[in-house]
Scaffold this motif. Structure first.
Motif, PDB file in Angstrom:
ATOM      1  N   ARG A 200       0.850  -1.198   0.000  1.00  0.00           N
ATOM      2  CA  ARG A 200       0.000   0.000   0.000  1.00  0.00           C
ATOM      3  C   ARG A 200       0.884   1.245   0.000  1.00  0.00           C
ATOM      4  N   GLU A 201       1.890   1.242   0.885  1.00  0.00           N
ATOM      5  CA  GLU A 201       2.794   2.379   0.992  1.00  0.00           C
ATOM      6  C   GLU A 201       3.603   2.546  -0.292  1.00  0.00           C
ATOM      7  N   THR A 202       4.024   1.433  -0.888  1.00  0.00           N
ATOM      8  CA  THR A 202       4.767   1.480  -2.150  1.00  0.00           C
ATOM      9  C   THR A 202       3.929   2.159  -3.224  1.00  0.00           C
ATOM     10  N   LEU A 203       2.675   1.752  -3.320  1.00  0.00           N
ATOM     11  CA  LEU A 203       1.796   2.320  -4.339  1.00  0.00           C
ATOM     12  C   LEU A 203       1.482   3.791  -4.034  1.00  0.00           C
ATOM     13  N   LEU A 204       1.185   4.097  -2.776  1.00  0.00           N
ATOM     14  CA  LEU A 204       0.850   5.475  -2.417  1.00  0.00           C
ATOM     15  C   LEU A 204       2.014   6.440  -2.628  1.00  0.00           C
ATOM     16  N   ALA A 205       3.246   5.940  -2.573  1.00  0.00           N
ATOM     17  CA  ALA A 205       4.403   6.802  -2.827  1.00  0.00           C
ATOM     18  C   ALA A 205       4.398   7.329  -4.260  1.00  0.00           C
ATOM     19  N   ALA A 206       3.679   6.648  -5.148  1.00  0.00           N
ATOM     20  CA  ALA A 206       3.590   7.070  -6.555  1.00  0.00           C
ATOM     21  C   ALA A 206       2.354   7.935  -6.828  1.00  0.00           C
ATOM     22  N   ALA A 207       1.576   8.226  -5.799  1.00  0.00           N
ATOM     23  CA  ALA A 207       0.305   8.941  -5.976  1.00  0.00           C
ATOM     24  C   ALA A 207       0.458  10.437  -5.785  1.00  0.00           C
ATOM     25  N   ARG A 208      -0.502  11.148  -6.379  1.00  0.00           N
ATOM     26  CA  ARG A 208      -0.665  12.574  -6.070  1.00  0.00           C
ATOM     27  C   ARG A 208      -2.147  12.791  -5.822  1.00  0.00           C
ATOM     28  N   GLU A 209      -2.466  13.705  -4.933  1.00  0.00           N
ATOM     29  CA  GLU A 209      -3.865  13.961  -4.608  1.00  0.00           C
ATOM     30  C   GLU A 209      -4.456  14.937  -5.611  1.00  0.00           C
ATOM     31  N   VAL A 210      -5.682  14.625  -6.050  1.00  0.00           N
ATOM     32  CA  VAL A 210      -6.411  15.476  -6.992  1.00  0.00           C
ATOM     33  C   VAL A 210      -7.854  15.598  -6.529  1.00  0.00           C
ATOM     34  N   SER A 211      -8.547  16.552  -7.105  1.00  0.00           N
ATOM     35  CA  SER A 211      -9.982  16.683  -6.842  1.00  0.00           C
ATOM     36  C   SER A 211     -10.690  17.064  -8.135  1.00  0.00           C
ATOM     37  N   PHE A 212     -11.967  16.683  -8.211  1.00  0.00           N
ATOM     38  CA  PHE A 212     -12.805  16.974  -9.371  1.00  0.00           C
ATOM     39  C   PHE A 212     -14.147  17.489  -8.871  1.00  0.00           C
ATOM     40  N   PRO A 213     -14.588  18.660  -9.344  1.00  0.00           N
ATOM     41  CA  PRO A 213     -15.917  19.136  -8.969  1.00  0.00           C
ATOM     42  C   PRO A 213     -17.013  18.317  -9.659  1.00  0.00           C
TER      43      PRO A 213
ATOM     44  N   ARG B 214     -15.913  15.800 -16.490  1.00  0.00           N
ATOM     45  CA  ARG B 214     -15.657  14.584 -17.280  1.00  0.00           C
ATOM     46  C   ARG B 214     -14.205  14.207 -17.022  1.00  0.00           C
ATOM     47  N   ILE B 215     -13.988  13.112 -16.362  1.00  0.00           N
ATOM     48  CA  ILE B 215     -12.638  12.701 -15.969  1.00  0.00           C
ATOM     49  C   ILE B 215     -11.935  12.029 -17.143  1.00  0.00           C
ATOM     50  N   PHE B 216     -12.672  11.211 -17.886  1.00  0.00           N
ATOM     51  CA  PHE B 216     -12.149  10.661 -19.134  1.00  0.00           C
ATOM     52  C   PHE B 216     -13.302  10.271 -20.037  1.00  0.00           C
ATOM     53  N   GLU B 217     -12.973  10.147 -21.327  1.00  0.00           N
ATOM     54  CA  GLU B 217     -13.964   9.815 -22.353  1.00  0.00           C
ATOM     55  C   GLU B 217     -13.667   8.446 -22.957  1.00  0.00           C
ATOM     56  N   GLU B 218     -14.707   7.708 -23.230  1.00  0.00           N
ATOM     57  CA  GLU B 218     -14.589   6.418 -23.911  1.00  0.00           C
ATOM     58  C   GLU B 218     -13.761   6.601 -25.183  1.00  0.00           C
TER      59      GLU B 218
ATOM     60  N   GLU C 213     -17.679  10.473 -15.183  1.00  0.00           N
ATOM     61  CA  GLU C 213     -18.067  11.825 -14.790  1.00  0.00           C
ATOM     62  C   GLU C 213     -18.292  11.886 -13.284  1.00  0.00           C
ATOM     63  N   ALA C 214     -17.736  12.916 -12.648  1.00  0.00           N
ATOM     64  CA  ALA C 214     -17.925  13.111 -11.211  1.00  0.00           C
ATOM     65  C   ALA C 214     -19.387  13.465 -10.939  1.00  0.00           C
ATOM     66  N   THR C 215     -20.037  12.670 -10.096  1.00  0.00           N
ATOM     67  CA  THR C 215     -21.431  12.937  -9.736  1.00  0.00           C
ATOM     68  C   THR C 215     -21.539  13.513  -8.323  1.00  0.00           C
ATOM     69  N   GLY C 216     -20.423  13.556  -7.647  1.00  0.00           N
ATOM     70  CA  GLY C 216     -20.291  14.205  -6.353  1.00  0.00           C
ATOM     71  C   GLY C 216     -18.890  14.783  -6.317  1.00  0.00           C
ATOM     72  N   PRO C 217     -18.610  15.735  -5.434  1.00  0.00           N
ATOM     73  CA  PRO C 217     -17.249  16.271  -5.362  1.00  0.00           C
ATOM     74  C   PRO C 217     -16.281  15.121  -5.047  1.00  0.00           C
ATOM     75  N   VAL C 218     -15.232  14.985  -5.854  1.00  0.00           N
ATOM     76  CA  VAL C 218     -14.320  13.851  -5.738  1.00  0.00           C
ATOM     77  C   VAL C 218     -12.954  14.314  -5.244  1.00  0.00           C
ATOM     78  N   ARG C 219     -12.424  13.570  -4.289  1.00  0.00           N
ATOM     79  CA  ARG C 219     -11.018  13.650  -3.907  1.00  0.00           C
ATOM     80  C   ARG C 219     -10.453  12.270  -4.154  1.00  0.00           C
ATOM     81  N   ALA C 220      -9.262  12.214  -4.755  1.00  0.00           N
ATOM     82  CA  ALA C 220      -8.711  10.915  -5.131  1.00  0.00           C
ATOM     83  C   ALA C 220      -7.197  10.946  -5.175  1.00  0.00           C
ATOM     84  N   TRP C 221      -6.615   9.756  -5.125  1.00  0.00           N
ATOM     85  CA  TRP C 221      -5.202   9.594  -5.429  1.00  0.00           C
ATOM     86  C   TRP C 221      -5.121   9.306  -6.912  1.00  0.00           C
ATOM     87  N   GLU C 222      -4.259  10.023  -7.615  1.00  0.00           N
ATOM     88  CA  GLU C 222      -4.051   9.816  -9.039  1.00  0.00           C
ATOM     89  C   GLU C 222      -2.687   9.156  -9.238  1.00  0.00           C
ATOM     90  N   PHE C 223      -2.656   8.171 -10.137  1.00  0.00           N
ATOM     91  CA  PHE C 223      -1.447   7.418 -10.413  1.00  0.00           C
ATOM     92  C   PHE C 223      -1.113   7.500 -11.893  1.00  0.00           C
TER      93      PHE C 223
END
Length: 151
Positions: free
Chosen positions: A15-28, A32-36, A90-100
């Motif tokens: 978990r720690e190994t993976l989280l070391a590669a993460a950055r925190e992001v947010s989306f209102p 649209r986070i990504f498209e097909e 698509e964000a349907t609620g305010p999103v906070r996430a780790w991005e990799f």
């Protein structure tokens, strides 16, 4: 207490190994986070909020297949060629996430077979769950009455 989601699927210390590669992001809401069909070069693990996964249906509005929430993986297409999104998000609620960054995580996995195996198993389970959800949702929307129910 056992962890749920992708982090709960990882062996001790990974978990720690993976989280070391993460950055925190947010989306209102409404982002649209990504498209097909777009290039899949990253993925996210949600802290908070919800994201609707949708499928393009010609001549209709996109069909929402599933909603992803806290602790869940958003995006698996980064792992397999041709690395294109199979759904939209698509964000349907305010999103906070780790991005990799996908390249970075694939490099971590190449150096750590235990992390690689655990992520592959988790992603495969996620794909299976989402395929079943897509089938059921599309049958509910467009199939004969009752065709979306499991047998």
């Amino acid at each position: 207490m056992a962890r749920a989601g992708v982090f709960g699927a990882l062996p001790e210390g990974r978990r720690e190994t993976l989280l070391a590669a993460a950055r925190e992001v947010s989306f209102p809401v409404g982002t649209r986070i990504f498209e097909e069909g777009g290039h899949a070069d990253r993925f996210w693990v949600l802290h908070t909020g919800t994201v609707a996964l949708d499928l393009h249906v010609p001549g209709r509005r996109p069909a929402v297949i599933e909603t992803v929430g806290s602790g869940e993986l958003l995006g698996w297409s980064w792992l397999f060629a041709p690395r294109q999104w199979h759904l939209g998000a698509e964000a349907t609620g305010p999103v906070r996430a780790w991005e990799f960054d996908a390249d970075e995580v694939r490099a971590l996995c190449a150096r750590d077979p235990e992390l690689d195996h655990a992520l592959l198993v988790y992603v495969a389970e996620t794909i299976g769950r989402r395929l079943r959800a897509a089938r059921t949702r599309l049958l509910d929307l467009y199939g004969p009455a009752g065709s979306g129910e499991p047998r």
